[in-house]
Design a protein around this motif. Sequence first.
Motif, PDB file in Angstrom:
ATOM      1  N   TYR A   1       0.830  -1.193   0.000  1.00  0.00           N
ATOM      2  CA  TYR A   1       0.000   0.000   0.000  1.00  0.00           C
ATOM      3  C   TYR A   1       0.873   1.255   0.000  1.00  0.00           C
ATOM      4  O   TYR A   1       0.571   2.238  -0.674  1.00  0.00           O
ATOM      5  N   ALA A   2       1.978   1.204   0.751  1.00  0.00           N
ATOM      6  CA  ALA A   2       2.921   2.330   0.762  1.00  0.00           C
ATOM      7  C   ALA A   2       3.468   2.564  -0.644  1.00  0.00           C
ATOM      8  O   ALA A   2       3.549   3.709  -1.104  1.00  0.00           O
ATOM      9  N   MET A   3       3.803   1.488  -1.341  1.00  0.00           N
ATOM     10  CA  MET A   3       4.314   1.626  -2.710  1.00  0.00           C
ATOM     11  C   MET A   3       3.240   2.202  -3.634  1.00  0.00           C
ATOM     12  O   MET A   3       3.535   3.040  -4.494  1.00  0.00           O
ATOM     13  N   LEU A   4       2.000   1.792  -3.440  1.00  0.00           N
ATOM     14  CA  LEU A   4       0.888   2.345  -4.217  1.00  0.00           C
ATOM     15  C   LEU A   4       0.795   3.853  -4.008  1.00  0.00           C
ATOM     16  O   LEU A   4       0.613   4.617  -4.961  1.00  0.00           O
ATOM     17  N   MET A   5       0.955   4.287  -2.770  1.00  0.00           N
ATOM     18  CA  MET A   5       0.883   5.722  -2.466  1.00  0.00           C
ATOM     19  C   MET A   5       2.071   6.479  -3.048  1.00  0.00           C
ATOM     20  O   MET A   5       1.927   7.599  -3.535  1.00  0.00           O
ATOM     21  N   ILE A   6       3.243   5.878  -2.994  1.00  0.00           N
ATOM     22  CA  ILE A   6       4.431   6.530  -3.560  1.00  0.00           C
ATOM     23  C   ILE A   6       4.284   6.651  -5.072  1.00  0.00           C
ATOM     24  O   ILE A   6       4.623   7.674  -5.660  1.00  0.00           O
ATOM     25  N   ASP A   7       3.739   5.626  -5.705  1.00  0.00           N
ATOM     26  CA  ASP A   7       3.534   5.649  -7.150  1.00  0.00           C
ATOM     27  C   ASP A   7       2.404   6.594  -7.563  1.00  0.00           C
ATOM     28  O   ASP A   7       2.300   6.963  -8.732  1.00  0.00           O
TER      29      ASP A   7
ATOM     30  N   LEU B   1       3.826   3.573   7.030  1.00  0.00           N
ATOM     31  CA  LEU B   1       3.763   4.257   5.738  1.00  0.00           C
ATOM     32  C   LEU B   1       4.810   5.362   5.642  1.00  0.00           C
ATOM     33  O   LEU B   1       5.478   5.512   4.616  1.00  0.00           O
ATOM     34  N   ILE B   2       4.986   6.130   6.714  1.00  0.00           N
ATOM     35  CA  ILE B   2       5.982   7.211   6.729  1.00  0.00           C
ATOM     36  C   ILE B   2       7.386   6.639   6.561  1.00  0.00           C
ATOM     37  O   ILE B   2       8.199   7.165   5.789  1.00  0.00           O
ATOM     38  N   LYS B   3       7.683   5.561   7.280  1.00  0.00           N
ATOM     39  CA  LYS B   3       9.007   4.927   7.181  1.00  0.00           C
ATOM     40  C   LYS B   3       9.285   4.413   5.776  1.00  0.00           C
ATOM     41  O   LYS B   3      10.428   4.330   5.362  1.00  0.00           O
ATOM     42  N   LYS B   4       8.232   4.082   5.047  1.00  0.00           N
ATOM     43  CA  LYS B   4       8.386   3.608   3.666  1.00  0.00           C
ATOM     44  C   LYS B   4       8.489   4.768   2.680  1.00  0.00           C
ATOM     45  O   LYS B   4       8.651   4.546   1.489  1.00  0.00           O
ATOM     46  N   GLY B   5       8.334   6.025   3.169  1.00  0.00           N
ATOM     47  CA  GLY B   5       8.522   7.183   2.310  1.00  0.00           C
ATOM     48  C   GLY B   5       7.276   7.977   1.966  1.00  0.00           C
ATOM     49  O   GLY B   5       7.331   8.891   1.154  1.00  0.00           O
ATOM     50  N   VAL B   6       6.140   7.651   2.584  1.00  0.00           N
ATOM     51  CA  VAL B   6       4.904   8.391   2.330  1.00  0.00           C
ATOM     52  C   VAL B   6       4.891   9.663   3.187  1.00  0.00           C
ATOM     53  O   VAL B   6       5.190   9.604   4.381  1.00  0.00           O
ATOM     54  N   ASN B   7       4.563  10.792   2.596  1.00  0.00           N
ATOM     55  CA  ASN B   7       4.479  12.062   3.311  1.00  0.00           C
ATOM     56  C   ASN B   7       3.409  11.955   4.402  1.00  0.00           C
ATOM     57  O   ASN B   7       2.277  11.548   4.138  1.00  0.00           O
TER      58      ASN B   7
END
Length: 143
Positions: free
Chosen positions: A29-35, A69-75
């Motif tokens: 889900y984090a990758m989905l948000m980053i993309d 999510l934040i640790k994975k790079g999501v704002n």
Amino acid sequence: NLVYIKLFFEKNSVTIYDIDSLGIDVESYAMLMIDNPTLVIEINSNSSFDENNPDMLSKKRGEYLKDILIKKGVNKDRVVINALGTNKPVSSKKQIAKLKSIKEKEEANKHNRRTIFLIIRRDFPPELRKTKVIESKETNEGE
């Protein structure tokens, strides 16, 4: 609003025990948000009637997932926590009380211990998007 992931938790814990998400876990889900950098989500975190301090616990569950999510790079500004406690149960206290066996009651409470990710906006402003660049600090010994 689309539901992309639904997580279930162990009693009195932030430990996830099951995912009902068509194979999408928190990291995916984090990758989905980053993309998709314009998405803003709401984490609706719920507790069951048989848990200690359900309001605080649902808040902790939401914060735990937001931290992942934040640790994975999501704002952090793209993730809103809505700690619902026992305010929006799948099974009400009355419904659970009518169940005959302890096993049926526990199963009903399990479904109340859930967190649902919802897309609430698709317009996160470009000027607020921050890109983290992590530089590798390699040392070349012998040069």
